[in-house]
Design a protein around this motif. Structure first.
Motif, PDB file in Angstrom:
ATOM      1  N   ALA A   1      13.726  15.682 -23.742  1.00 54.14           N
ATOM      2  CA  ALA A   1      12.952  16.806 -23.215  1.00 54.14           C
ATOM      3  C   ALA A   1      13.440  17.206 -21.822  1.00 54.14           C
ATOM      4  CB  ALA A   1      11.469  16.442 -23.168  1.00 54.14           C
ATOM      5  N   ALA A   2      13.779  16.205 -20.999  1.00 54.61           N
ATOM      6  CA  ALA A   2      14.254  16.487 -19.646  1.00 54.61           C
ATOM      7  C   ALA A   2      15.634  17.130 -19.650  1.00 54.61           C
ATOM      8  CB  ALA A   2      14.299  15.189 -18.834  1.00 54.61           C
TER       9      ALA A   2
ATOM     10  N   LEU B  86      32.313  20.044 -14.988  1.00 59.12           N
ATOM     11  CA  LEU B  86      32.004  19.338 -16.220  1.00 59.12           C
ATOM     12  C   LEU B  86      30.536  18.926 -16.192  1.00 59.12           C
ATOM     13  CD1 LEU B  86      33.173  18.005 -18.834  1.00 59.12           C
ATOM     14  CD2 LEU B  86      33.475  15.941 -17.465  1.00 59.12           C
ATOM     15  N   ASP B  87      29.847  19.118 -17.303  1.00 59.51           N
ATOM     16  CA  ASP B  87      28.413  18.830 -17.379  1.00 59.51           C
ATOM     17  C   ASP B  87      28.199  17.323 -17.547  1.00 59.51           C
ATOM     18  OD1 ASP B  87      25.681  19.066 -17.607  1.00 59.51           O
ATOM     19  OD2 ASP B  87      25.734  19.764 -19.691  1.00 59.51           O
TER      20      ASP B  87
ATOM     21  N   LEU C 112      22.286  13.209 -22.729  1.00 62.43           N
ATOM     22  CA  LEU C 112      22.336  13.376 -24.178  1.00 62.43           C
ATOM     23  C   LEU C 112      22.758  12.075 -24.855  1.00 62.43           C
ATOM     24  CD1 LEU C 112      22.165  15.305 -26.613  1.00 62.43           C
ATOM     25  CD2 LEU C 112      24.583  15.836 -26.248  1.00 62.43           C
ATOM     26  N   THR C 113      23.774  11.419 -24.305  1.00 65.26           N
ATOM     27  CA  THR C 113      24.264  10.168 -24.887  1.00 65.26           C
ATOM     28  C   THR C 113      23.198   9.086 -24.845  1.00 65.26           C
ATOM     29  OG1 THR C 113      26.530  10.703 -24.220  1.00 65.26           O
ATOM     30  CG2 THR C 113      26.050   8.402 -24.729  1.00 65.26           C
TER      31      THR C 113
ATOM     32  N   GLU D 160      20.296  21.535 -18.882  1.00 64.52           N
ATOM     33  CA  GLU D 160      21.278  22.374 -19.565  1.00 64.52           C
ATOM     34  C   GLU D 160      21.125  23.850 -19.196  1.00 64.52           C
ATOM     35  OE1 GLU D 160      23.912  20.793 -21.877  1.00 64.52           O
ATOM     36  OE2 GLU D 160      23.139  19.823 -20.076  1.00 64.52           O
ATOM     37  N   ARG D 161      19.921  24.259 -18.855  1.00 67.09           N
ATOM     38  CA  ARG D 161      19.717  25.639 -18.425  1.00 67.09           C
ATOM     39  C   ARG D 161      20.436  25.935 -17.118  1.00 67.09           C
ATOM     40  NH1 ARG D 161      13.212  26.308 -19.698  1.00 67.09           N
ATOM     41  NH2 ARG D 161      13.429  26.846 -21.918  1.00 67.09           N
ATOM     42  N   ARG D 162      20.539  24.927 -16.258  1.00 65.32           N
ATOM     43  CA  ARG D 162      21.188  25.125 -14.953  1.00 65.32           C
ATOM     44  C   ARG D 162      22.681  24.841 -14.982  1.00 65.32           C
ATOM     45  NH1 ARG D 162      16.440  22.276 -13.290  1.00 65.32           N
ATOM     46  NH2 ARG D 162      17.685  20.373 -13.139  1.00 65.32           N
ATOM     47  N   ALA D 163      23.168  24.176 -16.027  1.00 63.55           N
ATOM     48  CA  ALA D 163      24.578  23.781 -16.074  1.00 63.55           C
ATOM     49  C   ALA D 163      25.480  25.001 -16.245  1.00 63.55           C
ATOM     50  CB  ALA D 163      24.811  22.791 -17.224  1.00 63.55           C
ATOM     51  N   GLN D 164      26.615  25.016 -15.536  1.00 67.92           N
ATOM     52  CA  GLN D 164      27.561  26.118 -15.650  1.00 67.92           C
ATOM     53  C   GLN D 164      28.286  26.108 -16.990  1.00 67.92           C
ATOM     54  OE1 GLN D 164      29.777  25.212 -12.015  1.00 67.92           O
ATOM     55  NE2 GLN D 164      28.982  27.082 -11.075  1.00 67.92           N
TER      56      GLN D 164
END
Length: 494
Positions: free
Chosen positions: A258-259, A208-209, A216-217, A264-268
């Motif tokens: 921005a961070a 789970l991300d 994001l929250t 998110e690019r690395r999240a499965q």
């Protein structure tokens, strides 16, 4: 089994009942964002506190209903919509009951925040579920239902303050929350009984991300709080953009946002799938939705202030003079559906809408103390005709610009950017108003300048976004060829 196949066995009667229950869910969420506005003075008077509490009663709902939208949307694509929608609806109804029973301001704000957490599901998943009920083979019904949904959202946005005032004056402010119970409760029972359990065909793997969800929250929360504080006029002190209470949450929120990109690019299993933003049409639609809302929302909020403070019309007269805006929205929403059903194209109506909205907003630059109500009605009609295509058209185009497995995420993105666009525009409008001498109230130059410059600029930016967008086609049985649809989808990804 795909989401659309899950609903294949629904009878026409059950499909219709489910559709109207979903429409009621979206209507409740939109209504509760505005119905409390006219009840705020009475709430503060009878519960406790002073006008400084106003902003937190509004912001608490706006905050949780906004930040939960992308999470609900993404999770519904991964795990199915039915359970999340029912959970959200239950939270909304429970939060409404808690608000009605509140005997302290702290408890009311907390209950209002819980209510907003449920509203985030209603705003997003009801629209996504309607799209599931009316897949490409049933696109005629889908476009019509999206149009009905847009009209209901318009009524909720414009009619909410009127309903809140009537309930507060003739019953109690608590009825602004109690009214949700029979409607929400009925929808909960009907959807529980009719919608079949199931999930999309997507197989989820990986962790789970949690980090992405948290970032994001927090980032969206800080941005919402900063913009809400900046736009607040109810307290004894108004804060500018450089005040730490405004600047710090905005700055930290932007840095976290921005961070979030490399995270998110690395999240499965990312909560914010960045591959959708690589689709040219989808990104243009999100940007256009932001600017459409930024151009239109100040009109519905600020014109009544001008009519009341400058022209000294009564509340009922001010409301009646806003009817051209409402009628324009309703008419153009219906025309949008007609054009899409006849042509299968979404871009032309959005381009026309942006032009009309820009013209209507820019007209208020001519506003003065003696402007004819007829001329104001013309400007409002133009703005309403321009806003209508974006109410349903943006959502329809966004849903059709992504793969079926990402419809919930696409709907959430469209809803979220519109909400942020509205909050941002109100904060900017407040800044423009503060440049005028408002010691004796609002002025025609202040209101006209804020609407004209903000709405005109945002309308032009919405127009540019629609020009950049590749046309998104909606499959219409008997009129759309599979070859044309495949070509349109490939162009949307460029």
């Amino acid at each position: 089994m795909t989401t659309n196949e899950i609903y294949d066995d629904l009878t026409p009667r059950n499909r219709s009942i489910a559709t109207f229950a979903l429409l009621a869910c979206a209507f409740l969420a939109m209504l509760d964002g505005t119905v409390i506005v006219t009840a705020l003075p009475k709430i503060v008077e009878q519960v406790e506190g002073d006008s400084s509490w106003f902003i937190w009663l509004i912001t608490g709902y706006l905050l949780t209903s906004s930040v939960s939208v992308p999470i609900y949307g993404r999770f519904s694509d991964l795990y199915g919509r039915r359970s999340l929608l029912l959970i959200g609806l239950f939270i909304f109804v429970a939060g409404s009951l808690a608000c009605a029973l509140a005997d302290s301001m702290v408890f009311l704000i907390a209950a209002r925040t819980v209510q907003g957490l449920g509203a985030g599901a209603l705003l997003t998943l009801s629209m996504a579920a309607i799209r599931d009920l009316y897949p490409p083979g049933r696109s005629t019904g889908m476009v019509r239902m999206q149009t009905v949904l847009a009209i209901m959202m318009i009524v909720g946005m414009v009619g909410g303050p009127l309903l809140g005032g009537l309930l507060t004056d003739h019953a109690s402010w608590r009825w602004t929350f109690l009214i949700n119970l029979p409607i929400g409760g009925t929808a909960l029972v009907l959807l529980s009984a009719i919608l079949p359990p199931g999930r999309t065909a997507r197989v989820t793997t990986g962790k789970l991300d949690a980090l992405g969800i948290t970032m994001l929250t927090v980032s969206l929360s800080l941005l919402t709080i900063g913009l809400s504080i900046q736009s607040d006029r109810t307290g004894s002190q108004q804060f500018g953009w450089t005040h730490p209470a405004v600047a710090l949450p905005l700055l930290v929120g932007l840095v976290l946002l921005a961070a979030l990109v490399p995270v998110e690019r690395r999240a499965q299993t990312p909560v914010l799938p960045l591959q959708l933003l690589r689709r040219r049409s989808y990104t243009a639609l999100l940007t256009g939705g932001f600017f459409f809302q930024a151009a239109s929302l100040p009109i519905s909020f600020m014109v009544p202030l001008y009519l009341h403070d400058v022209r000294h019309y009564s509340a009922s007269s001010s409301g009646a003079l806003l009817l051209p805006l409402l009628i324009g929205m309703a008419v153009s929403s219906r025309l949008t559906a007609t054009v899409i059903l006849k042509t299968g194209r979404t871009r032309p109506v959005l381009l026309v809408g942006a032009c009309l909205l820009t013209a209507g907003a820019a007209g208020f630059l001519l506003l003065d103390d003696n402007t004819s109500p007829v001329l104001i009605g013309v400007w409002l009609t133009l703005a309403g005709l321009g806003t209508g295509p974006a109410m349903g058209g943006i959502t329809i185009a966004a849903q059709n610009s992504v793969p079926p497995t990402d419809i919930g995420t696409a709907t959430a993105g469209s809803t979220l950017t519109k909400q942020i666009g509205g909050v941002f525009s109100l904060a900017i409008a407040q800044t423009l108003l503060n440049q005028q001498d408002v010691a004796t109230g609002f002025t025609s130059a202040g209101v006209g300048g804020a609407i004209g410059w903000l709405g005109g600029t945002a309308g032009l930016l919405a127009l540019v976004s629609m020009l950049v967008m590749r046309d998104v086609l909606v499959f219409v049985p008997g009129k759309s060829s599979p070859k044309a649809m495949a070509l349109a989808d490939s162009r949307a990804q460029e």
